[in-house]
Design a protein around this motif. Sequence first.
Motif, short mmCIF file in Angstrom:
data_model
loop_
_atom_site.label_atom_id
_atom_site.label_comp_id
_atom_site.label_asym_id
_atom_site.label_seq_id
_atom_site.Cartn_x
_atom_site.Cartn_y
_atom_site.Cartn_z
N GLY A 26 -32.76 -34.36 12.57
CA GLY A 26 -31.70 -34.38 13.58
C GLY A 26 -30.59 -33.39 13.30
O GLY A 26 -30.77 -32.18 13.48
N ASP A 41 -38.52 -41.00 14.14
CA ASP A 41 -37.39 -41.83 14.60
C ASP A 41 -37.56 -42.28 16.04
O ASP A 41 -36.70 -42.96 16.58
CB ASP A 41 -36.07 -41.03 14.58
CG ASP A 41 -35.72 -40.44 13.23
OD1 ASP A 41 -36.52 -40.55 12.31
OD2 ASP A 41 -34.62 -39.87 13.13
N SER A 101 -36.55 -37.62 7.40
CA SER A 101 -36.75 -36.67 8.51
C SER A 101 -37.87 -35.66 8.27
O SER A 101 -38.52 -35.23 9.22
CB SER A 101 -35.45 -35.88 8.78
OG SER A 101 -34.47 -36.71 9.36
N ASP A 160 -34.28 -37.04 17.26
CA ASP A 160 -34.20 -35.75 16.57
C ASP A 160 -34.45 -34.58 17.51
O ASP A 160 -33.73 -33.59 17.49
CB ASP A 160 -35.15 -35.72 15.37
CG ASP A 160 -34.63 -36.60 14.22
OD1 ASP A 160 -33.50 -37.11 14.33
OD2 ASP A 160 -35.35 -36.79 13.23
N ASN A 211 -39.09 -33.72 14.00
CA ASN A 211 -39.56 -35.04 13.54
C ASN A 211 -39.65 -36.02 14.72
O ASN A 211 -38.75 -36.08 15.55
CB ASN A 211 -38.56 -35.56 12.50
CG ASN A 211 -38.80 -37.00 12.13
OD1 ASN A 211 -39.95 -37.43 11.97
ND2 ASN A 211 -37.74 -37.78 12.00
CA CA Z 1 -33.42 -38.41 12.37
#
Ligand code: CA
Length: 320
Positions: free
Chosen positions: A23, A50, A213, A62, A47
Motif C-alpha cells: 500500500g 489484503d 505486503s 493496496d 499485493n
Molecule cells: Ca497493505
Amino acid sequence: MNDAIQGPNSSYSNPFAVLLAGGVGGARAARALSTAFHDDEMLVIGNVGDDDRIYGVHVSADLDTIMYTLAGIEGPHGWGIAGDSFTVMDHLAGLGVPTTFRLGDRDLATCLVRTREIDSGGTLSGATETIRSALHVPTRILPASDDEVRTRIKTRRGEWLAFQEYFVERGHADDVSEIVYAGADRAEPAPGVAEAIEAAGIVVIAPSNPPLSIHPILAVPGIRRALETKDRVVAISPLFGGKALKGPADRVMASMGLPPGNAGVLAAYDGLITDLVVDVTDASDVDTLSGPVRIHATGTLLRSPEQARLFGRWFRETFR
Ligand code: CA
Ligand code: GDP
C-alpha cells in the motif's frame, strides 16, 4: 528479449522495471520510480492479500492506494481519496452496521466499479485496468493474481483473523504468532505478471511491510519462480533506524523471528535480492551487513514529490 511478453495474454511489451508493491510504501515507491522511468518502461505488481469483501464490495486496499497516489488524489495518510466524504458510512452506522473500516464515498464508488465488473464475470486485473484508465493513471498496474490470496493472521492468543480485521478493526495491536497466505499455493500470477518479470531488466521490491505486503506476492509460486531467474532484484528498506515509519512492520518482523533492523529485511528476502537500499540514517549498514547482497544508502523517505524525484534520479544513475 522474451517472446512470451507478446503472447495473447498480455498487452505489455518489454517493461524495464517491475515493482512489487503493497500500500503506502508501495505507492510512494511507484511514484518515485515513475519519475525515473517512462510509462512504458515500468509495471507495478500490487499485493492482493489484503483484499476482502466489506459492505458487500470488493476492497483492494493496496491496488487503490497505488492508483490514488499515482493519480495524485491520495488521502492525507496515504490511503483513500483526499477530501472524500463519509455519508454512506454515517448512514450505515445509523442503521446499526459496524463501520470501523471507514470507506469514503468516492472510495466506495471505486470498489463498486470493481465489484460489478468481477461479479459480471470479469477479473480483478480487468477491473484494475478499468479504474486505472478512469483515473488517468499512466503507469501500468497489475494485481499479483486474479485468484483469491488472503493474508490471515494468528494472534498470540490463538485466534485467526482476516487481514483487515487484524489491521483496521484491531489497529494491528495484536501480537502475531503466525501468518498464512490462504490460496496462494494454488494461485496463478495474473495474466502478464510472470512474463513482465521475465522480461524486466530490474525488479524492485518497494519499501512495503515484508511479511504483510510483499510475502503474499512472493507466495504465488509462478511469481516466485519468475523472480528466481532474475540477475537484479533490488529491495528498498521500509525501516529507519530499525523502525517502520508507521504501522507494524518492525513488530511483525520480530514476531516472525527475523533479526531487528535491515538485517531483518535481508533475512525476509533471503536468496531473492541482489541489492538492498537503506536510508542514509542507516548508512553504517553498508559496512556492517556482510554477505552477498550489495547495500546502498540514500535518502529513502519518499513522502513528498521532491523526495520522490531525487530518489528516482539516484535510482536511475545507480542501477541503469
Ligand atoms: Ca497493505
Ligand atoms: P500498507 O499496505 O499501506 O500498510 O503499506 P506498505 O506495506 O506498502 O508499506 C508500509 C511500510 O511502508 C511501513 O513499514 C513504512 O515504514 C514504509 N514506508 C512508508 N512510507 C515510506 C517512505 O516514504 N519511504 C520508505 N523507505 N518507507 C516508507
